[in-house]
Scaffold this active site. Structure first.
Site, PDB file in Angstrom:
ATOM      1  N   ASP A   1       0.813  -1.215   0.000  1.00  0.00           N
ATOM      2  CA  ASP A   1       0.000   0.000   0.000  1.00  0.00           C
ATOM      3  C   ASP A   1       0.851   1.272   0.000  1.00  0.00           C
ATOM      4  O   ASP A   1       0.395   2.325  -0.463  1.00  0.00           O
ATOM      5  CB  ASP A   1      -0.944   0.014   1.197  1.00  0.00           C
ATOM      6  CG  ASP A   1      -2.106  -0.956   1.023  1.00  0.00           C
ATOM      7  OD1 ASP A   1      -2.281  -1.473  -0.100  1.00  0.00           O
ATOM      8  OD2 ASP A   1      -2.828  -1.201   2.009  1.00  0.00           O
TER       9      ASP A   1
ATOM     10  N   HIS B   1       3.580   1.680  -1.797  1.00  0.00           N
ATOM     11  CA  HIS B   1       3.844   1.933  -3.210  1.00  0.00           C
ATOM     12  C   HIS B   1       2.595   2.502  -3.898  1.00  0.00           C
ATOM     13  O   HIS B   1       2.699   3.398  -4.748  1.00  0.00           O
ATOM     14  CB  HIS B   1       4.261   0.644  -3.924  1.00  0.00           C
ATOM     15  CG  HIS B   1       5.564   0.077  -3.454  1.00  0.00           C
ATOM     16  ND1 HIS B   1       5.643  -1.055  -2.677  1.00  0.00           N
ATOM     17  CD2 HIS B   1       6.835   0.482  -3.661  1.00  0.00           C
ATOM     18  CE1 HIS B   1       6.911  -1.328  -2.431  1.00  0.00           C
ATOM     19  NE2 HIS B   1       7.655  -0.407  -3.009  1.00  0.00           N
TER      20      HIS B   1
ATOM     21  N   SER C   1       8.653  -3.867   1.944  1.00  0.00           N
ATOM     22  CA  SER C   1       8.662  -5.195   1.343  1.00  0.00           C
ATOM     23  C   SER C   1       9.381  -6.204   2.230  1.00  0.00           C
ATOM     24  O   SER C   1       9.129  -7.407   2.138  1.00  0.00           O
ATOM     25  CB  SER C   1       9.342  -5.134  -0.029  1.00  0.00           C
ATOM     26  OG  SER C   1       8.667  -4.226  -0.875  1.00  0.00           O
TER      27      SER C   1
END
Length: 283
Positions: free
Chosen positions: A39, A41, A191
């Site tokens: 979210d 990104h 990530s």
């Protein structure tokens, strides 16, 4: 209904696609990523859409910013899910080169940044990192030639490095920082959060809590060294191995003696188990 973005993987195909976009005199924005989109990104893409008519997202896991001991091979790669997310946001183009395209045989030119890249934060622990970042971002900027480039504030030193590079090299790209997107408990989206065990995931928000507590003490007029020591102790007591927990000038990343030297940013990097987390907040 979502619109599928154009996907290009070679420089000639990228140039043809961009020629079509520029023929319409459309303002363009680039969102550079290494994939494994979350979210955070998506928030960058949405900011890009507010700034530009056409949005390009690059997905490239850049090997030159990983040291031999780091996780290039195991870095999460979620291509199908990434494309679905970008289609839902109606991104116009995905630039997805492979390593040979970005670094062909005989590649011999690198950017060696200074200034914020040698501030004694990430560079102290990952001396290879910003040279790799500057080189790949420099290539992306010259390949895409966007009007804007959007980067998250979570990687704050990186944001300062690429902003300085774009300005120093007259690349014609305006770099925009986007606020960090957080989970409900305060953990910055990353990530690498997938590497945390369930127990570590419960501990991880301590970083944000420590920064907030130190920032509150600084705003209340507390001594900088004491306020920062308190935050650092909270982090190490929770089980982190601390790389740094520092208050720096928000523009230059130079050390500060008090909030009067500001604007001030608190930056942290710490390891929890096998996962290294970074974060920052404004004071």
């Amino acid at each position: 209904m979502s619109r599928n973005p154009m996907i290009v993987r070679t420089v000639p195909a990228l140039r043809r696609a961009l020629d079509g976009i520029r023929a319409k005199k459309a303002i363009t924005a680039l969102v550079p990523t290494m994939g494994a989109l979350h979210d955070g990104h998506v928030s960058l893409v949405r900011l890009a859409k507010r700034r530009a008519r056409k949005v390009i997202v690059s997905i490239f896991v850049n090997p030159t910013q990983f040291a031999p001991s780091e996780d290039f091979g195991s870095y999460p790669r979620t291509w199908k899910a990434d494309v679905a997310k970008l289609a839902a946001e109606e991104v116009d183009l995905i630039w997805n080169p492979d390593v040979k395209t970005m670094y062909p045989d005989g590649f011999a030119t690198r950017i060696v940044p200074e200034g914020p890249a040698i501030a004694g934060l990430e560079d102290r622990f990952r001396p290879h990192f910003f040279g790799g970042v500057a080189t790949v971002v420099g290539k992306l900027f010259t390949q895409v030639r966007p009007d804007f480039a959007i980067f998250g504030e979570k990687d704050f030193q990186q944001l300062r490095v690429v902003t300085r590079m774009a300005r120093d090299l007259d690349l014609g790209v305006r770099v925009i920082g986007s606020r960090t997107v957080r989970e409900r408990d305060g953990l910055a989206m990353s990530s690498r959060n997938v590497y945390l065990s369930p127990e570590e995931r419960l501990t991880a928000p301590v970083l944000y809590r420590a920064m907030k507590e130190s920032a509150a003490r600084l705003r209340a007029g507390d001594d900088l060294a004491a306020a920062m020591a308190g935050g650092a102790a909270l982090i190490t007591t929770a089980g982190f191995i601390l790389d740094y927990f520092e208050a720096r000038h928000a523009e230059t990343l130079a050390p500060v003696a008090s909030v009067k030297d500001g604007p001030v940013r608190i930056l942290v990097a710490a390891r929890l188990g096998k996962t290294r987390l970074i974060d920052n907040i404004a004071v």
